[in-house]
Design a protein around this motif. Structure first.
Motif, short mmCIF file in Angstrom:
data_model
loop_
_atom_site.label_atom_id
_atom_site.label_comp_id
_atom_site.label_asym_id
_atom_site.label_seq_id
_atom_site.Cartn_x
_atom_site.Cartn_y
_atom_site.Cartn_z
N HIS A 384 0.82 -1.21 0.00
CA HIS A 384 0.00 0.00 0.00
C HIS A 384 0.86 1.26 0.00
N LEU A 387 1.98 1.74 -3.56
CA LEU A 387 0.89 2.32 -4.36
C LEU A 387 0.73 3.81 -4.08
N MET A 391 0.92 6.72 -6.83
CA MET A 391 -0.15 7.71 -6.98
C MET A 391 0.39 9.12 -6.84
N THR A 418 -5.79 10.63 -2.27
CA THR A 418 -5.13 9.52 -1.59
C THR A 418 -6.00 8.97 -0.47
N THR A 421 -8.81 6.82 -1.80
CA THR A 421 -8.29 5.52 -2.25
C THR A 421 -8.09 4.58 -1.07
N TYR A 422 -7.47 5.09 -0.02
CA TYR A 422 -7.16 4.22 1.11
C TYR A 422 -8.35 4.04 2.05
#
Length: 623
Positions: A384, A387, A391, A418, A421-422
């Motif tokens: 993660h 990623l 990003m 961000t 997304t998380y």
């Protein structure tokens, strides 16, 4: 280290030299094609092989100024949620402080700084003062609010430096496209270049320009002192009356008692500033009364700006990503040129850019180090964290483009991307949500700051790879200075939220993280609809910019300007619009002298508020 000399170019390739009067306020490099623009810059602007630039004294001077500016920006950010852009301020401080040293210790100070040494000192100071503290003010403050404790000192120091360095590295491939090819305004960088030129200029035009620079600085400084220091002026004068049943004052419409935004608007030009004003009228004049009337946000207690983050972020991200896709061929060629094995570059200017070996070596060191700190220091799973870094590369591009067009870095809006997304990937994990947002905030701030400094250097004819080194040094200086100061100012959770350090950005970031950790499903349907409409409007405007005939294209509002209006008070958009209106009127006169003096005056008013604002914050921090 050898660099191609401008004198190596054939004489027939060189366009005629611009008049000296225009060169003092040159804001773009002429040329009908990218190759012609590069040739003109290398022949008539580049000074890297003629003047000293990356010298020890300029680095030390910039580091000293950077320590001061990062301290003041940290304090101001915790106090108000705002931060000073320090490009023009750092340039003036570098020039004046070295002049003072020459008077006190002429033997030690040596000869006057060259324009490129001043530019180099400004780059070090800007990186230290601006690019390292944004995440501390918002994300790390929010981390303390949510968890109740700080990460360890070494962890936070490494985190701050590696993320700032990552942003510097990510910005390198964008420089040729955004600064050299598109020549985006980067108003603060252009103002810093104009300031440095004026301070070092000679000849008939020099004296009037220096007086204009001083007049703008004095006038703006006095207004700032009367407003923020002596309390004799309000921050803004609200407009009377109401609209849609809501007072105009509550909607944010008023006249700012600040010249800084007017000066920035004059450098940004009429199209961007008109788009900002149009966006402010739509979001704050038409949408806000409906949002208040629906009860989605309380008129008395609700913060409309928190709601505005959603459509604003959607518009900025959609417009920037679509522009990126439409320019993918050009950007892919620029990126591939960084890593290709061709023996010779397509143009001599490419030999002055940051070498691909430097970029690769930096990424090989910084990316794994960031992954380790994210995992061990903040508990983010390695996949993660990887990623989030990937990003952030795309979000850094968005940050650089928005800053280039509007002179404002929308790190709050980008961190939401961000966090959303998380919120999906790691639901109900607020800590991971904040840590990954920190990657975006720090790297995006640092990327935009590097390109702002590269804009200054490009207009002055500086060597870009030396400015890249100055930025890396400034990131290290800023981290070493700002992290201990953060622990000193904010020893524990109780230090935030009171009258001394309200930390509004930290509390907003913490509340957004709590919402987004549960996903977008927790948002009201009206908010999700606003996000969709904003994204659709961005697509329509970007395609209109591309498809309409050139004569009609200039009337299309900027989607980035309209998106940024969601994140600014309407009074700020009005001030920027007034500055753009002045620029339009001066452009209508078509006087090179008038345009040059307007640019110099605009640089002065930006510098005046920055210098006096820094001084006021220092006095408040010490007493």
């Amino acid at each position: 280290m050898a660099f191609p000399s401008p004198h190596d170019l054939p004489a027939e390739e060189a366009p005629p030299l611009a008049p000296s009067a225009a060169s003092l306020s040159l804001l773009s490099i002429p040329g009908d094609t990218p190759e012609a623009t590069d040739t003109y810059w290398l022949t008539h602007v580049y000074q890297g092989d003629r003047l000293p630039q990356f010298t020890l004294r300029s680095v030390l001077l910039g580091a000293g100024i950077g320590v001061i500016t990062c301290a003041t920006n940290l304090y101001m950010g915790l106090k108000t949620g705002l931060a000073f852009g320090v490009a023009v301020t750092a340039a003036l401080l570098a020039h004046t402080s070295h002049g003072l040293l020459r008077r006190l210790t002429p033997g030690l100070a040596g000869a006057p700084l060259s324009p490129l040494e001043t530019c180099n000192a400004q780059a070090v100071a800007s990186a230290a003062g601006y690019a390292t503290g944004g995440a501390l003010v918002s994300v790390q403050g929010a981390w303390l609010i949510v968890t109740g404790q700080h990460p360890s000192g070494p962890t936070l120091l490494a985190w701050t430096f590696f993320l700032s360095a990552l942003g510097v590295l990510f910005a390198v491939p964008f420089k040729r496209q955004l600064v050299d090819r598109e020549q985006l305004p980067f108003a603060s960088g252009a103002a810093a270049a104009t300031t440095i030129r004026t301070l070092h200029s000679t000849g008939a035009e020099a004296a009037p320009r220096v007086r204009l620079l001083g007049l703008g600085t004095l006038l703006s400084g006095l207004i700032t002192a009367a407003r923020d220091g002596w309390g004799r002026l309000p921050a803004s004068i609200p407009f009377p009356g109401s609209w849609g049943g809501v007072p105009l004052e509550r909607l944010g419409f008023g006249l700012d008692m600040s010249l800084l935004s007017v000066g920035a608007g004059a450098l940004l030009g009429p199209r961007i500033t008109t788009s900002l004003m149009l966006g402010a009228l739509i979001i704050h004049g038409l949408v806000a009364p409906r949002v208040f009337g629906s009860g989605l946000v309380s008129v008395e207690k609700g913060d409309f700006f928190e709601w505005c983050l959603w459509p604003g972020a959607a518009m900025l991200v959609t417009a920037s990503l679509l522009q990126f896709l439409l320019e993918a061929r050009i950007l892919r060629r620029a990126w591939w040129g960084m890593f290709s094995r061709r023996a010779s570059p397509p143009h001599p200017v490419d030999a002055l850019q940051v070498p691909r070996t430097w970029l690769l070596a930096g990424l090989v060191v910084v990316v794994p180090a960031t992954l380790v700190v994210a995992n061990r220091g903040f508990g983010v799973p390695l996949a993660h964290a990887a990623l989030a870094i990937a990003m952030s590369f795309v979000l850094c591009l968005i940050s650089c483009r928005v800053t280039g067009e509007t002179d404002a870095t929308p790190v709050g809006a980008l961190s939401q991307v961000t966090q959303i997304t998380y919120g999906v990937l790691l639901p109900h994990q607020v800590n991971a949500n904040l840590a990954t947002a920190g990657i975006t905030v720090n790297s995006a701030s640092s990327s935009a700051d590097l390109l702002t400094d590269l804009k200054t250097g490009h207009l002055l004819g500086a060597n870009p790879r030396r400015l890249f080194l100055a930025q890396l040094i400034g990131s290290g200086v800023g981290a070493l200075a700002v992290v201990p100061l953060f622990f000193l100012l904010v020893p524990d959770r109780e230090a935030l939220g009171g009258e001394r350090l309200p930390a509004p950005a930290a509390f907003v970031t913490a509340s957004v993280a709590r919402v987004l950790s549960s996903g977008l499903g927790t948002l009201a349907p009206a908010t999700r609809a606003a996000v969709g409409w904003a994204a659709l409007a961005a697509v329509v405007l970007v395609l209109a910019e591309r498809l309409l005939p050139p004569r009609a294209r200039r009337w299309v509002p900027s989607p980035l300007g309209m998106g940024l209006a969601c994140l600014l008070a309407p009074s700020s958009s009005l001030s920027l619009f007034l500055g753009g209106l002045v620029a339009a009127l001066v452009g209508y006169v078509k006087s090179t002298t008038a345009e040059g003096r307007m640019v110099t005056l605009a640089a002065g008013v930006i510098a005046g508020e920055g210098l006096v604002g820094v001084g006021i914050v220092l006095v408040q921090a010490l007493w």
